[in-house]
Design an enzyme around this catalytic site. Structure first.
Site, PDB file in Angstrom:
ATOM      1  N   MET A  30       0.822  -1.122   0.022  1.00  0.00           N
ATOM      2  CA  MET A  30       0.006  -0.032   0.080  1.00  0.00           C
ATOM      3  C   MET A  30       0.760   1.216  -0.079  1.00  0.00           C
ATOM      4  O   MET A  30       0.445   2.363   0.373  1.00  0.00           O
ATOM      5  CB  MET A  30      -0.966  -0.092   1.307  1.00  0.00           C
ATOM      6  CG  MET A  30      -1.856  -1.114   1.297  1.00  0.00           C
ATOM      7  SD  MET A  30      -3.461  -1.011   1.904  1.00  0.00           S
ATOM      8  CE  MET A  30      -2.770  -0.583   3.690  1.00  0.00           C
ATOM      9  N   GLY A  31       2.185   1.070  -0.399  1.00  0.00           N
ATOM     10  CA  GLY A  31       3.005   2.418  -0.682  1.00  0.00           C
ATOM     11  C   GLY A  31       3.541   2.914   0.825  1.00  0.00           C
ATOM     12  O   GLY A  31       3.459   2.105   1.770  1.00  0.00           O
ATOM     13  N   LEU A  33       6.711   3.224   1.379  1.00  0.00           N
ATOM     14  CA  LEU A  33       7.559   2.128   1.346  1.00  0.00           C
ATOM     15  C   LEU A  33       8.739   2.317   2.444  1.00  0.00           C
ATOM     16  O   LEU A  33       9.173   3.495   2.639  1.00  0.00           O
ATOM     17  CB  LEU A  33       8.205   1.900   0.121  1.00  0.00           C
ATOM     18  CG  LEU A  33       7.293   1.521  -0.918  1.00  0.00           C
ATOM     19  CD1 LEU A  33       8.033   1.301  -2.240  1.00  0.00           C
ATOM     20  CD2 LEU A  33       6.243   0.467  -0.851  1.00  0.00           C
ATOM     21  N   HIS A  34       9.064   1.329   3.048  1.00  0.00           N
ATOM     22  CA  HIS A  34      10.208   1.321   4.031  1.00  0.00           C
ATOM     23  C   HIS A  34      10.962  -0.003   4.156  1.00  0.00           C
ATOM     24  O   HIS A  34      10.545  -0.891   2.946  1.00  0.00           O
ATOM     25  CB  HIS A  34       9.459   1.514   5.633  1.00  0.00           C
ATOM     26  CG  HIS A  34       8.469   0.442   5.908  1.00  0.00           C
ATOM     27  ND1 HIS A  34       8.669  -1.034   6.040  1.00  0.00           N
ATOM     28  CD2 HIS A  34       6.988   0.349   5.953  1.00  0.00           C
ATOM     29  CE1 HIS A  34       7.750  -1.609   6.364  1.00  0.00           C
ATOM     30  NE2 HIS A  34       6.607  -0.999   6.197  1.00  0.00           N
ATOM     31  N   GLY A  36      11.050  -2.801   5.205  1.00  0.00           N
ATOM     32  CA  GLY A  36      10.261  -4.097   5.066  1.00  0.00           C
ATOM     33  C   GLY A  36       9.820  -4.295   3.885  1.00  0.00           C
ATOM     34  O   GLY A  36      10.073  -5.440   3.245  1.00  0.00           O
ATOM     35  N   HIS A  37       9.223  -3.177   3.192  1.00  0.00           N
ATOM     36  CA  HIS A  37       8.686  -3.536   1.843  1.00  0.00           C
ATOM     37  C   HIS A  37       9.916  -3.727   0.950  1.00  0.00           C
ATOM     38  O   HIS A  37      10.024  -4.563  -0.120  1.00  0.00           O
ATOM     39  CB  HIS A  37       8.019  -2.165   0.905  1.00  0.00           C
ATOM     40  CG  HIS A  37       6.837  -2.069   1.997  1.00  0.00           C
ATOM     41  ND1 HIS A  37       6.784  -0.789   2.753  1.00  0.00           N
ATOM     42  CD2 HIS A  37       5.717  -2.504   2.178  1.00  0.00           C
ATOM     43  CE1 HIS A  37       5.830  -0.484   3.501  1.00  0.00           C
ATOM     44  NE2 HIS A  37       4.719  -1.544   2.856  1.00  0.00           N
ATOM     45  N   LYS A 149       5.128  -9.925   9.336  1.00  0.00           N
ATOM     46  CA  LYS A 149       4.888  -8.741  10.077  1.00  0.00           C
ATOM     47  C   LYS A 149       3.398  -8.755  10.170  1.00  0.00           C
ATOM     48  O   LYS A 149       2.552  -8.685  11.234  1.00  0.00           O
ATOM     49  CB  LYS A 149       5.099  -7.392   9.354  1.00  0.00           C
ATOM     50  CG  LYS A 149       4.500  -6.161   9.614  1.00  0.00           C
ATOM     51  CD  LYS A 149       4.767  -5.809  11.112  1.00  0.00           C
ATOM     52  CE  LYS A 149       4.006  -4.334  11.625  1.00  0.00           C
ATOM     53  NZ  LYS A 149       2.600  -4.223  10.886  1.00  0.00           N
ATOM     54  N   ASP A 150       2.509  -9.244   8.905  1.00  0.00           N
ATOM     55  CA  ASP A 150       1.137  -9.363   9.083  1.00  0.00           C
ATOM     56  C   ASP A 150       0.965 -10.892   8.813  1.00  0.00           C
ATOM     57  O   ASP A 150       0.505 -11.302   7.914  1.00  0.00           O
ATOM     58  CB  ASP A 150       0.550  -8.543   7.884  1.00  0.00           C
ATOM     59  CG  ASP A 150       0.891  -7.024   7.962  1.00  0.00           C
ATOM     60  OD1 ASP A 150       0.329  -6.532   8.997  1.00  0.00           O
ATOM     61  OD2 ASP A 150       1.627  -6.415   7.304  1.00  0.00           O
ATOM     62  N   SER A 186       4.329   1.457   7.908  1.00  0.00           N
ATOM     63  CA  SER A 186       3.988   2.767   7.546  1.00  0.00           C
ATOM     64  C   SER A 186       3.224   3.420   8.313  1.00  0.00           C
ATOM     65  O   SER A 186       3.235   4.695   8.453  1.00  0.00           O
ATOM     66  CB  SER A 186       3.099   2.647   6.031  1.00  0.00           C
ATOM     67  OG  SER A 186       3.636   1.681   5.333  1.00  0.00           O
TER      68      SER A 186
HETATM   69  P1  AMP Z   1       1.400  -2.530   3.510  1.00  0.00           P
HETATM   70  O1  AMP Z   1       2.037  -1.864   2.621  1.00  0.00           O
HETATM   71  O2  AMP Z   1       1.554  -2.415   4.961  1.00  0.00           O
HETATM   72  O3  AMP Z   1       0.213  -3.460   3.239  1.00  0.00           O
HETATM   73  O4  AMP Z   1       2.724  -3.792   3.378  1.00  0.00           O
HETATM   74  C1  AMP Z   1       2.923  -4.547   2.357  1.00  0.00           C
HETATM   75  C2  AMP Z   1       3.589  -5.762   2.366  1.00  0.00           C
HETATM   76  O5  AMP Z   1       4.961  -5.450   3.315  1.00  0.00           O
HETATM   77  C3  AMP Z   1       2.900  -6.692   3.348  1.00  0.00           C
HETATM   78  O6  AMP Z   1       2.999  -7.988   2.817  1.00  0.00           O
HETATM   79  C4  AMP Z   1       3.170  -6.695   4.555  1.00  0.00           C
HETATM   80  O7  AMP Z   1       3.297  -7.794   5.563  1.00  0.00           O
HETATM   81  C5  AMP Z   1       4.919  -6.443   4.316  1.00  0.00           C
HETATM   82  N1  AMP Z   1       5.712  -5.465   5.459  1.00  0.00           N
HETATM   83  C6  AMP Z   1       5.072  -4.549   6.221  1.00  0.00           C
HETATM   84  N2  AMP Z   1       5.864  -4.167   7.203  1.00  0.00           N
HETATM   85  C7  AMP Z   1       6.924  -5.100   7.079  1.00  0.00           C
HETATM   86  C8  AMP Z   1       8.089  -5.239   7.872  1.00  0.00           C
HETATM   87  N3  AMP Z   1       8.526  -4.475   8.981  1.00  0.00           N
HETATM   88  N4  AMP Z   1       8.990  -6.235   7.487  1.00  0.00           N
HETATM   89  C9  AMP Z   1       8.504  -7.216   6.580  1.00  0.00           C
HETATM   90  N5  AMP Z   1       7.609  -7.026   5.636  1.00  0.00           N
HETATM   91  C10 AMP Z   1       6.933  -6.060   6.188  1.00  0.00           C
END
Ligand code: AMP
Length: 284
Positions: A30-31, A33-34, A36-37, A149-150, A186
């Protein structure tokens, strides 16, 4: 990196890659980005020929009163980070491209969604499963990358792929953390300074739960109580749940064994934070 906004353009690029015998890797985000992404994109880069990153704040997975409108966005920085991570195609659709009319078909995964995030956010996982099913249909990946993480989301997507015989390997990548243990998210931008200082309590609670298991505790309730006690000692944190469950279907055994997942969610100020940790209990 090519940035595209239409389903047709993604299909053209992924069709061409597959025609040339290449594999497609998909990283849904969902953008905002950090790191983790970025770790997900790098894993896809290592393992796939064409890497497609999707950047879409999916309204379907936000409940009434949640932060859909306010969700943080920074498309310029996202483009820099994803290009540096080796992404080939960034798919950044408008809501109208993904949902040109009110959607009449949704994907609902039962069982694994009954508790935890599913209980707090009743429509959330149907929104996630539906958009992920659409993204699988749009990009045709052989591998799709999600963050541990999720963890419940990983379980939901895996179950959907299994039940619907989707030809996609769902790859779960380790959680990236700040140096003090806070899982990168995020939504961490919502934390004020005092809340930010308190937020690593979730990770500390998970480690305390794991330590108890390492010391031989096998009762889920005892492990859960230990995690809850750690969070309760932090005045700025308000525990939602602390659970010790089977890693694959998130059910609670009488006796912890095999692959266990410790799950935790708490409000730290307005933001609700999630974290989890895997523990393997070797059978004697
Ligand atoms: P989101 O943008 O929050 O929907 O996350 C997109 C993807 O990045 C999802 O599969 C999350 O589980 C993964 N993600 C989010 N935070 C982390 C993190 N700290 N470490 C690893 N993957 C992550």
């Amino acid at each position: 990196m090519q940035t595209v906004t239409t389903i047709a353009e993604v299909r053209r690029l992924t069709d061409a890659a597959r025609r040339d015998g290449g594999t497609v890797g998909l990283v849904p985000t969902m953008g905002y980005l950090h790191e983790g992404h970025v770790s997900l994109m790098e894993a896809a880069r290592r393992e796939c020929d064409l890497v497609v990153m999707t950047n879409f704040v999916n309204p379907l997975q936000f409940g009434v009163g949640e932060d859909f409108e306010a969700y943080p966005r920074d498309l310029e920085r996202d483009a820099e980070l994803s290009e540096a991570a080796g992404v080939d195609v960034a798919f950044v659709p408008a809501v109208e491209e993904m949902y040109p009319e009110p959607i009449a078909t949704t994907v609902t995964v039962g069982g694994v969604t009954d508790r935890f995030e599913g209980a707090s956010r009743p429509t959330h996982f149907a929104g996630v499963a539906t958009v992920v099913a659409k993204l699988f249909a749009i990009a045709g990946p052989s591998r799709a990358y999600f963050g541990e993480k999720d963890w419940q989301q990983v379980c939901v997507v895996r179950r959907m792929a299994r039940d619907l015989s989707l030809p996609v390997a769902v790859v779960a990548c380790p959680t990236l953390r700040e140096p003090d243990g806070l899982a990168r998210s995020s939504r961490n931008v919502y934390l004020g300074p005092a809340e930010r200082a308190a937020a690593p309590v979730l990770h500390r609670a998970l480690l305390a739960g794991r330590d108890l298991i390492d010391d031989g505790e096998r009762a889920p309730a005892a492990v859960e109580a230990r995690m809850a006690a750690v969070v309760d000692a932090e005045p700025l944190a308000d525990l939602d749940y602390a659970a010790a469950v089977r890693a694959d279907d998130l059910t609670r055994p009488d006796v912890l064994a095999g692959e266990v997942r410790l799950l935790i969610a708490a409000r730290v100020g307005p933001p609700r934070l999630l974290d989890n940790l895997g523990v393997t209990i070797a059978t004697a």
